[in-house]
Enzyme design. Structure first.
Site, short mmCIF file in Angstrom:
data_model
loop_
_atom_site.label_atom_id
_atom_site.label_comp_id
_atom_site.label_asym_id
_atom_site.label_seq_id
_atom_site.Cartn_x
_atom_site.Cartn_y
_atom_site.Cartn_z
N HIS A 174 17.83 49.75 12.46
CA HIS A 174 17.85 51.20 12.55
C HIS A 174 18.58 51.85 11.39
CE1 HIS A 174 16.97 51.16 17.18
NE2 HIS A 174 16.01 50.63 16.44
N HIS B 77 8.57 43.21 15.54
CA HIS B 77 7.78 43.14 16.77
C HIS B 77 6.87 41.92 16.81
CE1 HIS B 77 8.31 47.46 18.45
NE2 HIS B 77 9.40 47.06 17.80
#
Length: 726
Positions: free
Chosen positions: A259, A97
């Site tokens: 993920h 991020h």
């Protein structure tokens, strides 16, 4: 002590914390914002102007730092426990991020300055609970001090997190110096978190934005606007990842690779969660999103509202993401927090619980995960990765390195022992200097040869400007080094006047060829250097015509990139839709011309005065569209005539009939048209701060200062990408 809030003792500075504190932009919200040219100017830097981060980084015990980071991964803290006993997933998300705000349209965002520490990023909904990740890092940052910036530490920690869970990364480069105030960036038009007024027509995402909603990094994991439609999600994913300079394979690798680790957090309803860090009370000390759901942490944590763990080994690298994605059919369900997610049908409970080793859960996925199966292009890539785990690992390693280093610019800026040796095309490779450089005598002789060709001041100056002004201080791309102006796509851009450009480059290439052939040794001059040198010769000639003898600084050392080293598609993002320095507008615009000027000046790292003097000088040198803004009777002479005539009260300005964006300057007495100009020209008389700058350069006693300042600003742009000189 008197109460500091008593009316008799009000602080005279407007702090913005009471109804009485209205800024100029509150009063005039459409006023051109020039302050972005002066943000992070150095006055707020507690380390001082003399601090050299590159030198400090060289002193860093990188091995010791990485050892401490490895230890941190499993050092679970009661105030924010580690999922599965390992902080790896949290730190990967933190690094992702930090870097993932990058957008290729203007090169802004990204990890390069550690902006995740500041508003608004520190309080974006998508960054929920990353404040805890940075607090976990504080003891390590405190220990190593100025030898590692926050910007570098955030990315390095993500790398170490991957390595600690069995993944081999592609490498790491330091060199991201911290800044000390929030950047003023346009993140979207919305006034509320998760608003999506950025769309128009049929899902047309406004430029230069790279995310689907205010406060998200990329896409809504539940699907567009929370609608659980994997194919619609794929459309959003493809658009947003492309705006971050990622292709389909890189996109699949990044989503699946990220993920493979950790989990999301949706133990309860989001209404239990308190305000973000920037909106918190003093006693919160910059921590936000405090949850009142049971303990509020660990098994009770609430983040995105989704409750998904993707793999059977969330703290180890594996291929389980793809194995699970294709092994099951999926049914829509909701998290305990009420968010849309997907659960495997007819599956065994094989997914571990983050805090109870005796528990197992059914496999779960996000809508955005299922996009990798149901979009036909993504599905083909995903199946290849399923069947070839080694290809997946390599693709993720490379895509992760690109994600976290995309905004660092050329490799010459990379620091540290883990810099990979391989050159990657997205790094905009420029060959290393492999020959002796020209000396002062050569430079003087070459200037004479250039001027003897009959090329005009306008031709030389406009060509050099076109070459250098592609530079973006945001992601350190573009600039004169590499001479990519001679290659596609730049050679064909309308703003570069292709026919004239081809003529000038042809003449300069002839000079280059003859000079290099005449050398008895290995000495050479590159075309990149000769383009800049030609511009310097043009500026000197124009200054001399105005009665000022100047020597424009020139430092050789640029090299010429090849077509094979140039990703033409990637460089298309550098094409200016507007260049106020050349009075150019072309194509669909997403800001006013004067805003585009300031935007480009900020990308060029110019100050307000530098922008002002360059516009004035380039106008009289006819470096752009020749019909507007050339407020002089002696063009191609470096004078302050642009400012003198713009500020002349004998001229009255009005919109030109039938010519949008064009204005006529008429003699107040005769009504004769004296000049024509654009919004970019007239803003220097209209905007109070820019007018103040213009008045300085329009004064009778600053003619020499104008020339001197123009040369300095010109040289700054010509050398903007010379990181080897820093």
């Amino acid at each position: 002590m008197d109460n500091p809030t008593d009316s008799a003792g009000k602080c005279p500075v407007a702090h913005g914390n009471t109804p009485r504190s209205r800024s100029n932009r509150d009063w005039w919200p459409d006023q051109l914002n020039v302050q972005i040219l002066h943000q992070n100017s150095g006055r707020a830097d507690p380390l001082g102007q003399a601090f050299d981060y590159a030198e400090e980084f060289k002193k860093l015990d990188l091995d010791g730092l990485k050892k401490d980071l490895h230890a941190l991964m499993t050092d679970s803290q009661d105030w924010w426990p580690a999922d599965f006993g390992h902080y790896g997933g949290l730190f990967i998300r933190m690094a992702w991020h930090s870097a993932g705000t990058y957008r290729i349209t203007d090169g802004r965002g990204g990890a390069g300055a550690g902006q995740q520490r500041f508003a608004p990023l520190n309080s974006w909904p998508d960054n929920v609970n990353l404040d805890k990740a940075r607090r976990l890092l504080w003891p390590i940052k405190q220990k190593y001090g100025n030898r590692i910036s926050w910007a570098d530490l955030l990315i390095l920690t993500g790398n170490v997190a991957l390595e600690s869970m069995g993944f081999k990364t592609f490498g790491f480069a330091g060199g991201r110096a911290d800044v000390w105030e929030p950047e003023e960036l346009y993140w979207g038009p919305e006034g509320t978190w998760l608003g999506d007024e950025r769309y128009s027509g049929e899902r047309g995402l406004a430029e230069p934005l790279g995310a689907v909603q205010m406060g998200l990094i990329y896409v809504n994991p539940e699907g567009p606007n929370g609608t659980p439609d994997p194919l619609a999600s794929a459309r959003d994913i493809r658009e947003t990842f492309a705006r971050m300079a990622m292709n389909d394979e890189e996109t699949v690798a990044l989503i699946a690779g990220g993920h493979t680790f950790g989990k999301t957090h949706g133990a309860g309803d989001p209404s239990f969660v308190g305000v973000d860090p920037e909106g918190g009370e003093l006693e919160a000390q910059g921590l936000g999103w405090t949850s009142k759901f049971n303990t509020g942490v660990g098994r009770d944590a609430i983040g995105s509202g989704l409750e998904v763990t993707w793999t059977q080994t969330p703290t180890q690298w594996s291929n389980y993401f793809f194995e699970n994605l294709f092994a099951f059919e999926w049914e829509l369900t909701k998290s305990p927090g009420g968010a849309h997610q997907w659960q495997a049908k007819n599956a065994d409970a094989s997914i571990p619980d983050a805090y109870d080793a005796s528990k197992r859960h059914l496999p779960t996925m996000l809508t955005s995960d299922l996009a990798l199966r149901f979009d036909p292009v993504y599905e083909k890539i995903s199946r290849r990765f399923l069947e070839n785990p080694d290809q997946f690992a390599d693709a993720f390693a490379r895509a992760w390195f690109k994600l976290t280093h995309r905004d660092m610019g050329p490799k010459v800026r990379y620091l540290g022992p883990e810099v990979p040796a391989e050159d990657l095309i997205w790094q905009d490779v420029i060959p290393a200097v492999d020959h002796p450089l020209v000396d002062d005598k050569d430079i003087a002789d070459l200037k004479e040869k250039v001027l003897a060709t009959g090329l005009t001041v306008q031709e030389l100056v406009s060509t050099a400007w076109a070459s250098a002004s592609t530079f973006r201080g945001s992601d350190k791309r573009g600039g004169a080094n590499g001479a990519r102006i001679r290659l596609a796509p730049q050679k064909d851009w309308e703003v570069n006047q292709p026919a004239q450009l081809a003529k000038v480059l042809g003449v300069l290439e002839g000079i280059q060829k003859n000079f290099n052939a005449a050398q008895t040794g290995a000495k050479k001059i590159s075309l990149a250097d000769l383009i800049v040198l030609g511009g310097a010769a043009g500026v000197e000639k124009a200054a001399a015509a105005g009665g000022h003898a100047v020597s424009v600084p020139f430092t050789p050392g640029r090299m010429d990139a090849s077509e094979a080293q140039t990703d033409a598609h990637s460089f298309a993002a550098l094409k200016p839709r507007a260049d106020g320095f050349r009075n150019y507008i072309g194509g669909r615009q997403f800001m006013k011309p004067e805003e585009a000027l300031v935007d480009r000046a900020q990308l060029l790292t110019l100050t307000g005065p530098e922008m002002t003097v360059l516009v004035g000088g380039l106008r009289v040198l006819k470096a752009g569209a020749p019909e507007h803004g050339v407020f002089t009777s002696r063009p191609e002479t470096l004078t302050n005539d642009f400012f003198v005539n713009l500020l002349d009260m004998g001229t009255q300005w009005s919109p030109a009939a039938g010519r949008d964006g064009v204005y006529e300057g008429r003699d107040r007495k005769t009504n004769d048209v004296k000049w024509t100009g654009t919004r970019v020209d007239l803003i220097f008389g209209s905007h109070s701060q820019l007018r103040a700058f213009a008045e300085v350069y329009g004064q009778a006693d600053t003619k020499e200062k104008f020339v001197r300042d123009f040369v300095a600003a010109w040289t700054k742009v010509m050398n903007a990408d010379r990181f080897d000189l820093v």
